[in-house]
Write a protein that holds these residues in place. Structure first.
Motif, PDB file in Angstrom:
ATOM      1  N   ILE A 288       0.838  -1.202   0.000  1.00 17.98           N
ATOM      2  CA  ILE A 288       0.000   0.000   0.000  1.00 17.98           C
ATOM      3  C   ILE A 288       0.875   1.255   0.000  1.00 17.98           C
ATOM      4  O   ILE A 288       0.558   2.245  -0.664  1.00 17.98           O
ATOM      5  CB  ILE A 288      -0.927   0.000   1.235  1.00 17.98           C
ATOM      6  N   LEU A 289       1.977   1.191   0.746  1.00 22.18           N
ATOM      7  CA  LEU A 289       2.945   2.282   0.805  1.00 22.18           C
ATOM      8  C   LEU A 289       4.249   1.871   0.143  1.00 22.18           C
ATOM      9  O   LEU A 289       4.646   0.693   0.232  1.00 22.18           O
ATOM     10  CB  LEU A 289       3.243   2.653   2.262  1.00 22.18           C
ATOM     11  N   ARG A 290       4.901   2.816  -0.474  1.00 22.58           N
ATOM     12  CA  ARG A 290       6.250   2.574  -0.952  1.00 22.58           C
ATOM     13  C   ARG A 290       7.203   2.546   0.238  1.00 22.58           C
ATOM     14  O   ARG A 290       6.908   3.131   1.282  1.00 22.58           O
ATOM     15  CB  ARG A 290       6.664   3.672  -1.932  1.00 22.58           C
ATOM     16  N   PRO A 291       8.353   1.883   0.106  1.00 24.48           N
ATOM     17  CA  PRO A 291       9.328   1.866   1.213  1.00 24.48           C
ATOM     18  C   PRO A 291       9.675   3.276   1.667  1.00 24.48           C
ATOM     19  O   PRO A 291       9.947   4.163   0.853  1.00 24.48           O
ATOM     20  CB  PRO A 291      10.541   1.160   0.595  1.00 24.48           C
ATOM     21  N   GLY A 292       9.637   3.482   2.971  1.00 22.47           N
ATOM     22  CA  GLY A 292       9.928   4.793   3.527  1.00 22.47           C
ATOM     23  C   GLY A 292       8.742   5.728   3.581  1.00 22.47           C
ATOM     24  O   GLY A 292       8.862   6.867   4.033  1.00 22.47           O
ATOM     25  N   ASP A 304      -8.470   8.887   0.027  1.00 19.55           N
ATOM     26  CA  ASP A 304      -8.762   8.790  -1.409  1.00 19.55           C
ATOM     27  C   ASP A 304      -9.622   7.581  -1.752  1.00 19.55           C
ATOM     28  O   ASP A 304      -9.987   7.390  -2.913  1.00 19.55           O
ATOM     29  CB  ASP A 304      -7.455   8.729  -2.208  1.00 19.55           C
ATOM     30  N   GLY A 305      -9.923   6.750  -0.738  1.00 18.46           N
ATOM     31  CA  GLY A 305     -10.842   5.631  -0.940  1.00 18.46           C
ATOM     32  C   GLY A 305     -10.200   4.312  -1.295  1.00 18.46           C
ATOM     33  O   GLY A 305     -10.899   3.390  -1.738  1.00 18.46           O
ATOM     34  N   ASP A 306      -8.885   4.162  -1.110  1.00 23.12           N
ATOM     35  CA  ASP A 306      -8.225   2.894  -1.429  1.00 23.12           C
ATOM     36  C   ASP A 306      -8.735   1.804  -0.487  1.00 23.12           C
ATOM     37  O   ASP A 306      -8.591   1.916   0.735  1.00 23.12           O
ATOM     38  CB  ASP A 306      -6.718   3.041  -1.276  1.00 23.12           C
ATOM     39  N   PRO A 307      -9.330   0.718  -1.019  1.00 27.45           N
ATOM     40  CA  PRO A 307      -9.942  -0.305  -0.158  1.00 27.45           C
ATOM     41  C   PRO A 307      -8.930  -1.063   0.699  1.00 27.45           C
ATOM     42  O   PRO A 307      -9.220  -1.412   1.845  1.00 27.45           O
ATOM     43  CB  PRO A 307     -10.654  -1.232  -1.148  1.00 27.45           C
ATOM     44  N   ALA A 308      -7.739  -1.334   0.159  1.00 29.19           N
ATOM     45  CA  ALA A 308      -6.732  -2.069   0.930  1.00 29.19           C
ATOM     46  C   ALA A 308      -6.228  -1.234   2.101  1.00 29.19           C
ATOM     47  O   ALA A 308      -6.035  -1.748   3.216  1.00 29.19           O
ATOM     48  CB  ALA A 308      -5.572  -2.464   0.024  1.00 29.19           C
ATOM     49  N   ALA A 309      -6.021   0.053   1.861  1.00 27.16           N
ATOM     50  CA  ALA A 309      -5.562   0.940   2.929  1.00 27.16           C
ATOM     51  C   ALA A 309      -6.629   1.083   4.007  1.00 27.16           C
ATOM     52  O   ALA A 309      -6.335   1.047   5.211  1.00 27.16           O
ATOM     53  CB  ALA A 309      -5.216   2.307   2.350  1.00 27.16           C
TER      54      ALA A 309
END
Length: 398
Positions: A288-292, A304-309
């Motif tokens: 879901i997030l990039r490293p860092g 923003d509505g991201d279902p996984a987040a």
């Protein structure tokens, strides 16, 4: 009755000393009532505080003279003389606020109504007390050099998230910096002004009661979710302290989740899944997030509505709510306040509350609210110790 809170001295004292303490107590009561309840007329203050109108008139005259109060436009009433509302004027008095976090130091200037006038953040150059002391001296100088003209600094007020003994101003233990029994008088800058130091979550509780969502409440619990987890309990209007100033350690409350092992040797501890860093790391692991990436970025992705987040955030909120069920049933508070950056997401509060209601016999009747301080909470909370002391005896500061 606790003499510190009552305004009276015990033992055989001259009548004049008792009278002076009573006067100071009345002044403190009027100032704090206006802080908590907002503009009130003299007659309204007399009624709320069970004081004579003559006493309130004398107190108000003193507070007007020192510039702590201002008078508003007269309100017309159906009978009698117009009522003139009195309000605090916090703009000319402020506190230097310092928070020692897990990854950074925050230094700010906060007025006595809890409004942040300025805040600066600095990454650690090293974790030794002498390194942190040098960083704090630099940070305080930066904030003072940009201070608002005309603002008088009442003192310095600081906090840390670990185990603090406020009676000796000692950090008993703070794992992120590797500190153990560190005397804060050797770390905080000495500017010749009053200095106060205590535990972060107790500061949140004080701030919430003075100018937050628990304003004026006598019985509540604050839960902090950040890089550390913590709790503070307020009973009969007093923030509670444990052994050597210990606060509410909640990192090892059980969540029922079979997650990674905790440093304590068990699994399913709240601290393993609910801290900011734990949530951030899991967001990276799930892609879901990039490293860092930061927790703030994750919250933006949730918004923003991201279902996984959203699913991740709700899972961790439910874990916190499940663990809190034990506290709710044991403590039975009127109110639970959840605070910390992650709690600012509406999805977090909804999932936390729903889970608490499901697992706790009392959860459905306990009022649950989110702190409105947002990401400024550590700076406001750190200032709260000295602000609280100011409103207990304004004249001694004036």
């Amino acid at each position: 009755m606790n003499a510190r809170h009552s305004g009276f001295r015990s033992g055989d004292r001259p009548a004049l000393a008792v009278s002076d303490d009573l006067r100071r107590g009345n002044i403190a009561s009027v100032a704090r009532t206006l802080l908590v309840e907002g503009p009130l007329a003299r007659a309204e203050l007399a009624e709320r505080l069970s004081l004579t109108r003559a006493t309130v008139t004398r107190v108000v005259a003193q507070l007007l003279e020192v510039g702590l109060l201002t008078e508003g436009e007269a309100r017309r009433v159906t009978a009698g003389r117009p009522m003139i509302p009195l309000r605090l004027d916090p703009s000319a008095r402020a506190v230097i606020s310092i928070h020692l976090g897990a990854f950074e130091v925050r230094v700010g200037l906060v007025d006595i109504s809890g409004h942040v006038l300025r805040e600066e953040r600095f990454s650690y150059d090293g974790s030794r007390p002498e390194d942190v002391s040098a960083l704090l001296a630099h940070g305080v100088e930066q904030v003072r050099s940009h201070a608002v003209p005309g603002v008088r600094v009442l003192g310095m007020s600081a906090s840390i998230g670990g185990w603090v003994d406020p009676t000796s101003s000692t950090v008993v233990r703070y794992d992120p910096l590797g500190w153990q029994d560190v005397p804060l008088r050797e770390v905080l800058p000495d500017l010749g002004i009053p200095r106060r130091f205590d535990q972060l979550v107790r500061g949140v509780a004080l701030a919430e009661r003075m100018f937050g969502v628990a304003r004026g409440r006598e019985d509540f619990v604050v839960l902090w979710s950040g890089n550390i987890l913590g709790a503070a309990s307020v009973a009969r209007g007093v923030v509670q302290h444990g052994l050597r100033g210990g606060a509410g350690g909640i990192e090892h409350l059980p969540t029922g989740l079979p997650d990674d092992s905790c440093a304590c040797g068990r699994t399913g501890c709240l601290g393993v899944v609910a801290t900011d860093e734990a949530i951030r790391r899991e967001a990276e692991a799930r892609g879901i997030l990039r490293p860092g990436g930061s927790l703030s970025t994750l919250l933006g992705i949730v918004a923003d509505g991201d279902p996984a987040a959203r699913q991740l955030l709700e899972e961790r909120a439910e874990a916190f709510g499940s663990a809190t069920g034990v506290l709710a049933d044991f403590r039975a508070p009127e109110l639970i306040v959840v605070a910390g950056l992650v709690t600012t997401a509406p999805e977090y509060l909804a999932a936390f509350t729903a889970r608490l209601h499901a697992v706790s016999a009392l959860g459905a009747v306990v009022d649950v609210r989110r702190s409105e301080f947002g990401d400024l909470a550590p700076t406001i909370a750190s200032a709260a110790f000295l602000i609280d002391e100011y409103f207990r005896d304004p004249i001694s500061f004036e």
